[in-house]
Design a protein around this motif. Structure first.
Motif, PDB file in Angstrom:
ATOM      1  N   LEU A   5       0.843  -1.185   0.000  1.00 50.58           N
ATOM      2  CA  LEU A   5       0.000   0.000   0.000  1.00 50.58           C
ATOM      3  C   LEU A   5       0.885   1.244   0.000  1.00 50.58           C
ATOM      4  CD1 LEU A   5      -2.918   1.110   0.264  1.00 50.58           C
ATOM      5  CD2 LEU A   5      -2.527   1.197   2.720  1.00 50.58           C
ATOM      6  N   SER A   6       0.548   2.179  -0.843  1.00 47.21           N
ATOM      7  CA  SER A   6       1.266   3.446  -0.908  1.00 47.21           C
ATOM      8  C   SER A   6       0.299   4.574  -0.551  1.00 47.21           C
ATOM      9  CB  SER A   6       1.816   3.660  -2.313  1.00 47.21           C
ATOM     10  OG  SER A   6       2.413   4.929  -2.428  1.00 47.21           O
ATOM     11  N   VAL A   7       0.720   5.430   0.369  1.00 45.45           N
ATOM     12  CA  VAL A   7      -0.098   6.567   0.786  1.00 45.45           C
ATOM     13  C   VAL A   7       0.770   7.825   0.717  1.00 45.45           C
ATOM     14  CG1 VAL A   7      -1.448   7.598   2.658  1.00 45.45           C
ATOM     15  CG2 VAL A   7      -1.473   5.113   2.320  1.00 45.45           C
ATOM     16  N   VAL A   8       0.259   8.835   0.028  1.00 50.97           N
ATOM     17  CA  VAL A   8       0.963  10.110  -0.105  1.00 50.97           C
ATOM     18  C   VAL A   8       0.038  11.214   0.388  1.00 50.97           C
ATOM     19  CG1 VAL A   8       2.057  11.737  -1.690  1.00 50.97           C
ATOM     20  CG2 VAL A   8       2.266   9.271  -2.098  1.00 50.97           C
ATOM     21  N   VAL A   9       0.542  12.018   1.325  1.00 48.30           N
ATOM     22  CA  VAL A   9      -0.225  13.140   1.866  1.00 48.30           C
ATOM     23  C   VAL A   9       0.367  14.437   1.315  1.00 48.30           C
ATOM     24  CG1 VAL A   9      -0.964  14.360   3.943  1.00 48.30           C
ATOM     25  CG2 VAL A   9      -0.727  11.867   3.985  1.00 48.30           C
ATOM     26  N   TRP A  10      -0.415  15.160   0.551  1.00 45.26           N
ATOM     27  CA  TRP A  10      -0.045  16.493   0.079  1.00 45.26           C
ATOM     28  C   TRP A  10      -0.504  17.453   1.160  1.00 45.26           C
ATOM     29  CZ3 TRP A  10       1.520  17.543  -5.216  1.00 45.26           C
ATOM     30  CH2 TRP A  10       1.614  16.400  -6.014  1.00 45.26           C
ATOM     31  N   SER A  11       0.421  18.253   1.696  1.00 49.05           N
ATOM     32  CA  SER A  11       0.071  19.127   2.818  1.00 49.05           C
ATOM     33  C   SER A  11       0.898  20.402   2.770  1.00 49.05           C
ATOM     34  CB  SER A  11       0.308  18.393   4.134  1.00 49.05           C
ATOM     35  OG  SER A  11       1.680  18.100   4.307  1.00 49.05           O
ATOM     36  N   TYR A  32       3.188   6.630   5.424  1.00 51.63           N
ATOM     37  CA  TYR A  32       2.860   7.554   4.345  1.00 51.63           C
ATOM     38  C   TYR A  32       4.060   8.431   4.028  1.00 51.63           C
ATOM     39  CZ  TYR A  32       2.302  10.921   8.133  1.00 51.63           C
ATOM     40  OH  TYR A  32       2.523  11.718   9.238  1.00 51.63           O
ATOM     41  N   GLN A  33       4.035   8.977   2.830  1.00 49.08           N
ATOM     42  CA  GLN A  33       5.009   9.973   2.417  1.00 49.08           C
ATOM     43  C   GLN A  33       4.294  11.317   2.399  1.00 49.08           C
ATOM     44  OE1 GLN A  33       5.991   8.311  -1.441  1.00 49.08           O
ATOM     45  NE2 GLN A  33       8.025   7.780  -0.675  1.00 49.08           N
ATOM     46  N   VAL A  59      -4.955  13.260  -0.185  1.00 46.23           N
ATOM     47  CA  VAL A  59      -4.314  11.991   0.154  1.00 46.23           C
ATOM     48  C   VAL A  59      -4.502  11.049  -1.026  1.00 46.23           C
ATOM     49  CG1 VAL A  59      -4.191  10.074   1.787  1.00 46.23           C
ATOM     50  CG2 VAL A  59      -4.860  12.348   2.603  1.00 46.23           C
ATOM     51  N   GLU A  60      -3.389  10.514  -1.516  1.00 46.09           N
ATOM     52  CA  GLU A  60      -3.429   9.532  -2.596  1.00 46.09           C
ATOM     53  C   GLU A  60      -3.131   8.162  -1.997  1.00 46.09           C
ATOM     54  OE1 GLU A  60      -2.123  12.054  -6.458  1.00 46.09           O
ATOM     55  OE2 GLU A  60      -0.486  11.488  -5.107  1.00 46.09           O
ATOM     56  N   ILE A  61      -4.029   7.213  -2.293  1.00 43.42           N
ATOM     57  CA  ILE A  61      -3.929   5.872  -1.725  1.00 43.42           C
ATOM     58  C   ILE A  61      -4.015   4.867  -2.860  1.00 43.42           C
ATOM     59  CG2 ILE A  61      -5.005   4.187  -0.174  1.00 43.42           C
ATOM     60  CD1 ILE A  61      -6.258   6.596   1.299  1.00 43.42           C
ATOM     61  N   GLY A  62      -3.095   3.900  -2.866  1.00 42.85           N
ATOM     62  CA  GLY A  62      -3.189   2.894  -3.909  1.00 42.85           C
ATOM     63  C   GLY A  62      -2.149   1.809  -3.802  1.00 42.85           C
ATOM     64  N   ARG A  63      -2.199   0.928  -4.778  1.00 38.48           N
ATOM     65  CA  ARG A  63      -1.248  -0.173  -4.921  1.00 38.48           C
ATOM     66  C   ARG A  63      -0.871  -0.243  -6.395  1.00 38.48           C
ATOM     67  NH1 ARG A  63      -1.396  -3.330  -0.347  1.00 38.48           N
ATOM     68  NH2 ARG A  63      -3.291  -3.208   0.877  1.00 38.48           N
ATOM     69  N   GLY A  64       0.409  -0.359  -6.651  1.00 44.56           N
ATOM     70  CA  GLY A  64       0.849  -0.453  -8.036  1.00 44.56           C
ATOM     71  C   GLY A  64       0.530   0.823  -8.800  1.00 44.56           C
ATOM     72  N   LYS A  80     -12.961   5.830   4.467  1.00 48.09           N
ATOM     73  CA  LYS A  80     -13.683   4.993   3.499  1.00 48.09           C
ATOM     74  C   LYS A  80     -12.743   4.473   2.412  1.00 48.09           C
ATOM     75  CE  LYS A  80     -17.599   5.056   0.342  1.00 48.09           C
ATOM     76  NZ  LYS A  80     -18.693   5.851  -0.222  1.00 48.09           N
ATOM     77  N   VAL A  81     -11.921   5.346   1.850  1.00 49.34           N
ATOM     78  CA  VAL A  81     -10.996   4.942   0.785  1.00 49.34           C
ATOM     79  C   VAL A  81      -9.892   4.053   1.363  1.00 49.34           C
ATOM     80  CG1 VAL A  81      -9.358   5.754  -0.943  1.00 49.34           C
ATOM     81  CG2 VAL A  81     -11.513   6.974  -0.598  1.00 49.34           C
ATOM     82  N   LEU A  82      -9.378   4.398   2.519  1.00 52.80           N
ATOM     83  CA  LEU A  82      -8.326   3.606   3.147  1.00 52.80           C
ATOM     84  C   LEU A  82      -8.810   2.204   3.444  1.00 52.80           C
ATOM     85  CD1 LEU A  82      -5.429   3.676   4.222  1.00 52.80           C
ATOM     86  CD2 LEU A  82      -6.355   4.413   6.421  1.00 52.80           C
ATOM     87  N   ASN A  83      -9.996   2.062   4.005  1.00 54.99           N
ATOM     88  CA  ASN A  83     -10.538   0.746   4.342  1.00 54.99           C
ATOM     89  C   ASN A  83     -10.736  -0.114   3.090  1.00 54.99           C
ATOM     90  OD1 ASN A  83     -10.581   1.201   7.084  1.00 54.99           O
ATOM     91  ND2 ASN A  83     -12.679   1.967   7.083  1.00 54.99           N
ATOM     92  N   ALA A  84     -11.044   0.512   1.969  1.00 57.60           N
ATOM     93  CA  ALA A  84     -11.224  -0.241   0.724  1.00 57.60           C
ATOM     94  C   ALA A  84      -9.897  -0.805   0.211  1.00 57.60           C
ATOM     95  CB  ALA A  84     -11.850   0.668  -0.338  1.00 57.60           C
ATOM     96  N   HIS A  85      -8.782  -0.200   0.642  1.00 60.70           N
ATOM     97  CA  HIS A  85      -7.468  -0.643   0.181  1.00 60.70           C
ATOM     98  C   HIS A  85      -6.730  -1.541   1.177  1.00 60.70           C
ATOM     99  CE1 HIS A  85      -8.042   2.524  -2.804  1.00 60.70           C
ATOM    100  NE2 HIS A  85      -7.159   1.863  -3.516  1.00 60.70           N
ATOM    101  N   LEU A  86      -7.242  -1.656   2.384  1.00 60.86           N
ATOM    102  CA  LEU A  86      -6.555  -2.486   3.391  1.00 60.86           C
ATOM    103  C   LEU A  86      -6.937  -3.939   3.268  1.00 60.86           C
ATOM    104  CD1 LEU A  86      -6.655  -0.197   6.543  1.00 60.86           C
ATOM    105  CD2 LEU A  86      -4.743  -0.628   5.002  1.00 60.86           C
TER     106      LEU A  86
END
Length: 86
Positions: A5-11, A32-33, A59-64, A80-86
């Motif tokens: 899982l890759s998570v990127v937080v733009w802040s 996360y990055q 927040v960008e969440i994904g795999r591959g 909601k999005v995080l739980n769909a990817h875990l």
């Protein structure tokens, strides 16, 4: 074997909502990055091209190669999005 899982937080500095998102991810033990857009209009330009917005947090969440960008403010959208990817 599934891709990690890759998570990127733009802040940006001083963003209360950005800190909430990071704290939420830490509590969920999600690595996360961070991409800091503080005083970096060229990075906001990227957000505008990708999502039609210039605000953070995003927040960008994904795999591959498959990612979902969470652009709405509120931890419920992120969860909601995080739980769909875990």
């Amino acid at each position: 074997m599934s891709k990690p899982l890759s998570v990127v937080v733009w802040s940006k500095e001083g963003c209360h909502y950005c800190q909430e998102v990071k704290q939420f991810l830490k509590e969920k033990q999600v690595d996360y990055q961070t991409i800091d857009v503080t005083n970096r209009d060229e990075l906001r330009d990227i957000l505008e091209v990708k999502y039609g917005i210039r605000h953070v947090p995003v927040v960008e969440i994904g795999r591959g190669d498959v990612y979902k960008g969470v652009t709405k403010v509120g931890l419920s959208y992120l969860a909601k999005v995080l739980n769909a990817h875990l």
